[in-house]
Structures are given as C-alpha cells and as structure tokens.
Scaffold this active site. Structure first.
Site, short mmCIF file in Angstrom:
data_model
loop_
_atom_site.label_atom_id
_atom_site.label_comp_id
_atom_site.label_asym_id
_atom_site.label_seq_id
_atom_site.Cartn_x
_atom_site.Cartn_y
_atom_site.Cartn_z
N ASN A 49 -4.70 -6.31 -6.90
CA ASN A 49 -5.31 -5.58 -5.73
C ASN A 49 -6.09 -4.34 -6.50
O ASN A 49 -5.55 -3.18 -6.69
CB ASN A 49 -4.34 -5.03 -4.88
CG ASN A 49 -5.12 -4.23 -3.78
OD1 ASN A 49 -6.43 -4.11 -3.74
ND2 ASN A 49 -4.37 -3.74 -2.53
N ARG B 1 -6.50 -9.95 -4.29
CA ARG B 1 -6.82 -9.56 -2.93
C ARG B 1 -8.42 -9.16 -3.00
O ARG B 1 -8.86 -8.63 -3.85
CB ARG B 1 -6.21 -8.25 -2.64
CG ARG B 1 -6.70 -7.85 -1.39
CD ARG B 1 -6.25 -6.24 -0.84
NE ARG B 1 -6.69 -6.03 0.47
CZ ARG B 1 -6.89 -4.49 0.67
NH1 ARG B 1 -6.72 -3.62 -0.23
NH2 ARG B 1 -7.34 -4.52 1.78
N HIS C 243 -7.38 -6.47 7.19
CA HIS C 243 -5.80 -6.50 7.26
C HIS C 243 -5.34 -8.01 7.46
O HIS C 243 -4.18 -8.11 7.92
CB HIS C 243 -5.17 -5.49 8.37
CG HIS C 243 -5.40 -4.08 7.97
ND1 HIS C 243 -5.45 -3.24 8.99
CD2 HIS C 243 -5.26 -3.38 6.70
CE1 HIS C 243 -5.75 -1.97 8.31
NE2 HIS C 243 -5.72 -2.11 6.96
N HIS D 271 -0.74 -3.28 13.08
CA HIS D 271 -0.87 -3.04 11.96
C HIS D 271 -1.20 -1.60 11.88
O HIS D 271 -2.45 -1.09 11.73
CB HIS D 271 -1.63 -4.00 10.97
CG HIS D 271 -1.75 -3.22 9.32
ND1 HIS D 271 -1.23 -3.98 8.24
CD2 HIS D 271 -2.19 -2.28 9.02
CE1 HIS D 271 -1.38 -3.23 7.27
NE2 HIS D 271 -1.88 -2.17 7.45
N GLY E 154 -1.19 2.02 9.74
CA GLY E 154 -0.93 2.83 8.56
C GLY E 154 -1.70 3.70 8.48
O GLY E 154 -2.51 4.29 9.39
N ARG F 56 -10.17 8.08 9.61
CA ARG F 56 -11.28 7.56 10.48
C ARG F 56 -11.50 7.33 11.82
O ARG F 56 -10.25 7.58 12.49
CB ARG F 56 -11.37 5.74 9.88
CG ARG F 56 -11.63 5.47 8.57
CD ARG F 56 -11.69 3.90 8.28
NE ARG F 56 -11.55 3.57 6.88
CZ ARG F 56 -10.47 2.63 6.69
NH1 ARG F 56 -9.61 2.17 7.54
NH2 ARG F 56 -10.25 2.27 5.42
N ARG G 222 3.79 11.77 9.13
CA ARG G 222 5.00 12.60 8.84
C ARG G 222 4.49 14.09 9.13
O ARG G 222 5.46 14.79 9.94
CB ARG G 222 5.68 12.54 7.54
CG ARG G 222 6.29 11.01 7.50
CD ARG G 222 6.65 10.75 5.93
NE ARG G 222 5.10 10.21 5.12
CZ ARG G 222 5.16 9.64 4.18
NH1 ARG G 222 6.33 9.16 3.58
NH2 ARG G 222 4.03 9.28 3.62
N GLU H 49 1.96 -7.63 1.94
CA GLU H 49 0.82 -8.58 1.76
C GLU H 49 0.85 -9.09 0.17
O GLU H 49 0.21 -10.26 0.17
CB GLU H 49 -0.33 -7.34 1.66
CG GLU H 49 -0.53 -7.26 3.08
CD GLU H 49 -1.58 -5.85 3.31
OE1 GLU H 49 -2.67 -5.88 3.43
OE2 GLU H 49 -1.13 -4.56 3.50
P1 AMP Z 1 0.12 2.46 4.90
O1 AMP Z 1 -1.37 2.61 4.83
O2 AMP Z 1 0.69 1.23 5.39
O3 AMP Z 1 0.56 2.44 3.44
O4 AMP Z 1 0.90 3.65 5.74
C1 AMP Z 1 0.61 4.99 5.31
C2 AMP Z 1 0.93 6.09 6.10
O5 AMP Z 1 2.18 5.38 6.78
C3 AMP Z 1 0.98 7.43 5.90
O6 AMP Z 1 -0.13 8.13 5.73
C4 AMP Z 1 2.20 7.97 6.86
O7 AMP Z 1 1.30 8.48 7.82
C5 AMP Z 1 2.83 6.97 7.51
N1 AMP Z 1 4.27 7.13 7.10
C6 AMP Z 1 4.98 6.38 6.10
N2 AMP Z 1 6.14 6.80 6.35
C7 AMP Z 1 6.21 7.37 7.43
C8 AMP Z 1 7.49 7.81 8.06
N3 AMP Z 1 8.64 7.85 7.63
N4 AMP Z 1 7.18 8.56 9.35
C9 AMP Z 1 6.07 8.61 9.75
N5 AMP Z 1 4.88 7.77 9.12
C10 AMP Z 1 5.01 7.50 8.03
#
Ligand code: AMP
Length: 395
Positions: free
Chosen positions: A7, A90, A179, A207, A209, A240, A284, A383
């Site tokens: 990736n 990817r 995604h 999804h 994140g 965003r 978090r 992924e």
């Molecule tokens: P991703 O883009 O799928 O890697 O997701 C990243 C985001 O997941 C981070 O910016 C956090 O906001 C969220 N995240 C990860 N672990 C936790 C957690 N234990 N509790 C709440 N949010 C989390």
C-alpha cells in the site's frame, strides 16, 4: 503461496507478507519519510521488531530495504525472494475502467495512469510503488486491487450528480466511492457470521475510521456509497468536512481571502471532528474531552453519529429494508460511545442493542439483542488479507 501486499503513498509504503494458505501474516511494516530521510519499521511475526533509520531517496530503495528485511538471516521470515509468489497492490482509483481486480500489465498501467486526474494525491504514488516492485521482482506476477472497484455496481441514479451531463461524459464527474475492499470484505464476513449467503442479505456497512464511508450492499452488490468523486464527500470525518453546501466554498474564499485550492485544503485537512472540536481528529481524544465536559468535543462526536445515522436511514430506504448493519475500521470497531449513539437513532428500524456488548472494544460479534429486527454487528476489517485473497484468486 506467499503474497506481498503493498500500500504505497507519496512518502510512505506499508507492506504485509501473507501466507495465503494459512492466511497468517508472516511480517508487516512501514517505510516512512521516503524521499526525505527514511525510517523502516519491520515487524516479523514471532520475532523482535526492527526500526531502521536509513536513507530512502526513492520508493525503489524502500522496496529493496523491505525485501532485504524479509530475507534477512535474523529478522527475516523467508529464505529467499523466490518464495514470494505474487504481489498485491492497493490502487486507490480505478475510475470506470476497473470493476474488479486485475493482473498488472503495460495496458493496465496505462489505464491506471489515465485515472490520475481523479486521484492526483494517491494514484501516482500507487504507480510508483508498482514500478518499484516490478524493477526489483521482474518475474513475480502483480495484481492491482482498487478502492473503487466494489462500488462499480451502483446504478446510474446512485452515482450521477445533479450537474450538466457533459461533465460526466467529458471528465468522468460522478460518484465512485472508496474503501471498496473493506466494504466488500466486511459485507461478505457479515453474511458468513449470520450463516447466510451475501445474495440473501441487505447490509449497510459503516467503515468509520479517520476517513469514513457508508455503503448499501444489496444481495452482495454495492448499490450506493457515501464518498463521491473524491473521499471528501459523505459524513464529517477526522479532518474532512464531508458533504457541505457547495456555496460555502466561494463564501469562505471571499471572507478569508483564499483561493479554491486553499479552501479545499481546509475542507480536507482542517475540518470534520477536528475542525468542530478544536481538540483532535482522534475519537479517543474526543471521547476523553467530552467526558471532561468539553462541549465542542461532545458536539463533534454527536454530529458524526447523527450523520452516520442519517445515511443508515437513507440506505435502508434505498434497499427497501435492511437485514444487518456492520461497524468496522478504527472508530467502528473500537468506539462504543459512537456505536451506541448511532444506534440510539435506529429504534424505528426495530434495532435493539445489547447495552453491554455495544461498548466492547474490537471484538467480532453481534451487538444487538436476539429480538432486534436488524442485526447489528462489529466486524473488524482486514484490507490486506482481502488484497491477498483477490491476488491469489486472480492468479
Ligand atoms: P483507521 O482510519 O481505520 O485506522 O481509524 C483510525 C481512528 O480510529 C483513529 O483516528 C481513532 O479516532 C479511532 N480509534 C482507534 N482506536 C480507538 C479506540 N479505542 N476508541 C475510539 N476510537 C479509536
């Protein structure tokens, strides 16, 4: 077969070596600051992780360092490069040309390049990664797996924008969605967990994140998704804005004395829950700040949950009903506060949440009660494994 999954970003390159028979990760890692100085973090499964600060002027140097680590006597996980049977890449944007993964050849490379306009930040980097691997592993077959491919089944009424038709014809301005590898993996896994075939279910995949997108998957096929021509559309995300009134662009440009490019930079990098909270893009931090009484952090999270709930309502309507809702990615898998907030809007669908399970972190499980009319699931995405599976299936 051992599959190397790549990736590649503009200054970073993530990799995993996966044994496709056992689906075990043999090693994974990331090269960062390519073209600046260079840091390689290599994590061989069952061995001590390695962190190397070493010059990485180009992506080819980065790939070459990764291959050295994979075959290293101490930190390595394979005896020789001959053990790598294929590389899965990817690729972010496949435009309308790619509705599924493809074996990479010169013609495919030209078609991916033709999509650069649609993803100027991502596709050129993906191409650099492919070329670097081709240079160092000329005889290993390579497969391109596109973020947009799964969404190519959307009907025209879902992917057209209300714009002059010629913009679609001349420039390909339409909804593509992103995604896709995750939406595909999670919708299939949801069906598996429910003991059904994908064809038997209407699933809404959330999804959530740092970037977030929702998709409506009817009978295993995507019929709508929240991201658009670019990943900026849809729900508000980490930084965003998600969907806004397009007139805001000119309004802010005039007020702040910015050009369109500068405003778009704000919409991509300084908006979303970070922009609203003024605290962080990380949920978090937002959950902690909310608990401490920070009102802007609390409203940012609520705005996010409300927006996701509205998409769920829209997609339940688009599919004339929904059997399952699946939460995935960093926030979707881990953040019980967000999941509970979203589900609090879904009583009209007959959703009944298990108040304990909905807060459990990172567990693949159903979080609705047996009497719930819609099954609500937490399904961790993978992924890289999806890319490895696609690669092996194609070859
Ligand atoms: P991703 O883009 O799928 O890697 O997701 C990243 C985001 O997941 C981070 O910016 C956090 O906001 C969220 N995240 C990860 N672990 C936790 C957690 N234990 N509790 C709440 N949010 C989390």
């Amino acid at each position: 077969m051992k599959v190397l999954v790549i990736n590649c970003g503009s200054s970073s390159l993530k990799y995993q070596l996966i044994d496709s028979e056992t689906e075990q990760v043999l090693a994974k890692g990331i090269c960062e600051r390519i073209g600046i100085d260079g840091v390689l973090t290599h994590k061989p499964t069952g061995k001590t992780p390695v962190k190397l600060q070493t010059a990485m002027p180009t992506h080819t140097t980065a790939v070459s360092l990764v291959l050295e680590q994979l075959t290293d006597k101490e930190n390595g996980v394979i005896a020789s490069l001959d053990e790598i049977g294929a590389v899965g890449h990817r690729v972010v944007h496949g435009g309308e040309k790619f509705a599924s993964s493809v074996v990479i050849n010169d013609e495919v490379m030209a078609q991916v390049e033709a999509c650069n306009d649609l993803a100027p930040l991502h596709n050129p980097a993906n191409i650099i990664g492919i070329n670097a691997c081709k240079e160092l592993m000329p005889n290993v077959p390579m497969v391109g797996v596109f973020d947009t491919a799964f969404h190519q089944t959307m009907p025209k009424e879902a992917y057209m924008y209300g714009l002059p038709y010629e913009y679609y014809e001349k420039y390909g301005v339409r909804r593509y969605g992103f995604h896709g590898t995750s939406h595909s993996f999670v919708s299939k896994r949801t069906a598996e967990l429910l003991g059904k075939k994908p064809e038997e279910l209407n699933v809404i995949v959330c999804h959530l994140g740092n970037g977030s997108s929702i998709s409506a998957v009817k009978g295993g096929k995507c019929v709508d998704t929240s991201m658009g021509l670019t990943p900026l559309e849809g729900v508000p995300m980490g930084t965003r804005s998600g969907s806004i009134d397009p007139a805001i662009v000119e309004f802010i440009a005039n007020k702040e004395n910015m050009d369109v490019h500068q405003v778009l930079n704000v919409l991509n990098k300084k908006s979303g829950v970070e922009g609203v909270s003024g605290v962080s893009s990380d949920f978090r931090d937002l959950d902690n700040a909310s608990k401490e009484g920070n009102e802007r952090a609390a409203i940012a999270v609520k705005m996010f949950s409300y927006s996701v709930a509205k998409y769920i309502g829209a997609y339940a309507a688009a599919m004339n009903g929904v059997d399952a809702i699946a939460f995935t990615a960093g926030v979707g898998e881990n953040d019980g506060v967000v999941r509970a907030q979203i589900c609090s809007y879904l009583g009209y669908l007959g959703v009944v949440i298990d108040d304990e399970k909905v807060y459990q972190r990172g567990v693949e499980q159903e979080v609705s009660k047996p009497e719930s009319k819609v099954r609500v699931m937490v399904v961790p995405t993978n992924e890289e494994l999806a890319i490895a599976r696609e690669t092996v299936a194609l070859l």
